[in-house]
Design a protein around this motif. Structure first.
Motif, PDB file in Angstrom:
ATOM      1  N   THR A   1     -85.708  24.428 106.522  1.00  0.00           N
ATOM      2  CA  THR A   1     -85.977  24.419 105.091  1.00  0.00           C
ATOM      3  C   THR A   1     -85.764  23.020 104.516  1.00  0.00           C
ATOM      4  O   THR A   1     -86.575  22.534 103.712  1.00  0.00           O
ATOM      5  N   MET A   2     -84.702  22.350 104.937  1.00  0.00           N
ATOM      6  CA  MET A   2     -84.401  21.005 104.454  1.00  0.00           C
ATOM      7  C   MET A   2     -85.475  20.012 104.900  1.00  0.00           C
ATOM      8  O   MET A   2     -85.897  19.139 104.133  1.00  0.00           O
TER       9      MET A   2
ATOM     10  N   ASP B   1     -86.608  19.361  91.690  1.00  0.00           N
ATOM     11  CA  ASP B   1     -85.247  19.844  91.411  1.00  0.00           C
ATOM     12  C   ASP B   1     -84.358  19.698  92.639  1.00  0.00           C
ATOM     13  O   ASP B   1     -83.189  19.293  92.529  1.00  0.00           O
ATOM     14  N   ALA B   2     -84.901  20.036  93.805  1.00  0.00           N
ATOM     15  CA  ALA B   2     -84.116  19.924  95.035  1.00  0.00           C
ATOM     16  C   ALA B   2     -83.906  18.456  95.415  1.00  0.00           C
ATOM     17  O   ALA B   2     -82.834  18.074  95.884  1.00  0.00           O
TER      18      ALA B   2
ATOM     19  N   LYS C   1     -81.018  16.757  93.507  1.00  0.00           N
ATOM     20  CA  LYS C   1     -79.708  17.386  93.600  1.00  0.00           C
ATOM     21  C   LYS C   1     -78.836  16.651  94.612  1.00  0.00           C
ATOM     22  O   LYS C   1     -79.162  16.591  95.795  1.00  0.00           O
TER      23      LYS C   1
ATOM     24  N   GLN D   1     -80.780   9.715  94.052  1.00  0.00           N
ATOM     25  CA  GLN D   1     -81.790  10.763  94.259  1.00  0.00           C
ATOM     26  C   GLN D   1     -82.869  10.695  93.186  1.00  0.00           C
ATOM     27  O   GLN D   1     -84.058  10.863  93.471  1.00  0.00           O
TER      28      GLN D   1
ATOM     29  N   ASN E   1     -95.371  23.981  93.428  1.00  0.00           N
ATOM     30  CA  ASN E   1     -94.245  23.494  94.224  1.00  0.00           C
ATOM     31  C   ASN E   1     -93.661  22.170  93.738  1.00  0.00           C
ATOM     32  O   ASN E   1     -92.558  21.798  94.157  1.00  0.00           O
TER      33      ASN E   1
ATOM     34  N   THR F   1     -90.271  22.577  91.972  1.00  0.00           N
ATOM     35  CA  THR F   1     -89.263  23.031  92.927  1.00  0.00           C
ATOM     36  C   THR F   1     -88.805  21.888  93.814  1.00  0.00           C
ATOM     37  O   THR F   1     -87.608  21.701  94.065  1.00  0.00           O
ATOM     38  N   TRP F   2     -89.787  21.101  94.291  1.00  0.00           N
ATOM     39  CA  TRP F   2     -89.439  19.946  95.126  1.00  0.00           C
ATOM     40  C   TRP F   2     -88.578  18.955  94.350  1.00  0.00           C
ATOM     41  O   TRP F   2     -87.567  18.466  94.859  1.00  0.00           O
TER      42      TRP F   2
ATOM     43  N   ASN G   1     -76.322  11.569  90.513  1.00  0.00           N
ATOM     44  CA  ASN G   1     -77.567  11.726  91.264  1.00  0.00           C
ATOM     45  C   ASN G   1     -78.509  10.551  91.044  1.00  0.00           C
ATOM     46  O   ASN G   1     -79.720  10.679  91.190  1.00  0.00           O
TER      47      ASN G   1
ATOM     48  N   GLN H   1     -88.526  20.412 102.798  1.00  0.00           N
ATOM     49  CA  GLN H   1     -88.295  19.788 101.497  1.00  0.00           C
ATOM     50  C   GLN H   1     -88.505  18.278 101.590  1.00  0.00           C
ATOM     51  O   GLN H   1     -89.154  17.668 100.743  1.00  0.00           O
ATOM     52  N   ASN H   2     -87.976  17.669 102.644  1.00  0.00           N
ATOM     53  CA  ASN H   2     -88.064  16.219 102.794  1.00  0.00           C
ATOM     54  C   ASN H   2     -89.495  15.737 102.991  1.00  0.00           C
ATOM     55  O   ASN H   2     -89.861  14.652 102.521  1.00  0.00           O
TER      56      ASN H   2
END
Length: 232
Positions: free
Chosen positions: A78-79, A108-109, A112, A123, A102, A105-106, A120, A82-83
């Motif tokens: 999953t990580m 926000d992650a 974080k 990030q 998406n 969602t991308w 952050n 995301q990357n």
């Protein structure tokens, strides 16, 4: 499996610059004709990553399908998904509908931090760079998405203001969004300790484009005075 393990180990220990172009091509050739299957669930995201870097979209898509199914109950996969999501987009492996769904969602992650108590900033800066790249590549980035990465505290100081602020001020000025243009100009002025001329020129141009000609002229006069005043 040993072959895939060797490829992934090489990928993870190599300089990222080496994996662009020829390096990724070599790794893709090392994987060869191994078909995606349940035996490789844990490695599926990384293999898809390699095929995307090697510009082999068809093979990448097959491994992406495996990774998406394997991500349920496998946090490392999953990580990895995301990357590599921005790579999926620029590689043309994400449909327009999925991209719109998406993107938030991308983001926000991506913003974080690993430690909930940590700042952050790093990030956010990385996410902002990716958004600029997506926008430059032709993928629409909604205003509410931009807003999430533009909120830089005034206390943050950089030698040069973030490219994101420049780009968004130009876009806002071109679209004659007066309030947003002014707010971005203020944020940009508060985000730097240097490059007075660059900031001023861009701000004067933006203010003029949104019809604030008197303010643009006043700022230009102040800048001219600073430039023409002899330095001690």
């Amino acid at each position: 499996q040993n072959r895939i393990n060797d490829v992934i180990k090489f990928m993870q220990t190599s300089d990222p610059a080496l994996l662009n172009g020829a390096g990724a091509q070599i790794l893709a050739e090392m994987i060869g004709d191994i078909p995606p299957g349940a035996d490789y669930n844990a490695s599926s995201g990384l293999v898809a990553h390699i095929y995307m870097l090697a510009n082999k979209p068809n093979a990448a898509l097959e491994w992406l399908k495996l990774a998406r199914g394997a991500s349920v109950g496998m946090p490392p996969v999953t990580m990895e998904l995301q990357n590599i999501w921005p790579l999926e987009v620029v590689a043309g492996l994400e449909s327009e509908g999925d991209y719109k769904q998406n993107l938030g969602t991308w983001l926000d992650a991506a913003m974080k931090p690993a430690d909930p108590k940590a700042d952050n900033r790093a990030q956010r800066d990385q996410a902002a760079s990716i958004l600029l790249l997506l926008d430059a590549t032709g993928f629409a980035v909604p205003e509410d998405i931009w807003a999430k990465v533009i909120t830089a505290p005034v206390s943050e100081k950089h030698a040069v203001p973030p490219a994101l602020l420049f780009e968004r001020m130009r876009a806002s000025a071109a679209a004659v969004r007066r309030g947003e243009t002014v707010l971005l100009a203020v944020a940009m002025a508060g985000s730097t300790t240097d490059n007075f001329l660059l900031i001023t020129v861009e701000t004067v141009r933006a203010l003029r484009l949104v019809g604030l000609t008197a303010d643009a002229a006043a700022l230009a006069r102040e800048a001219a005075m600073v430039i023409l005043t002899p330095k001690p």
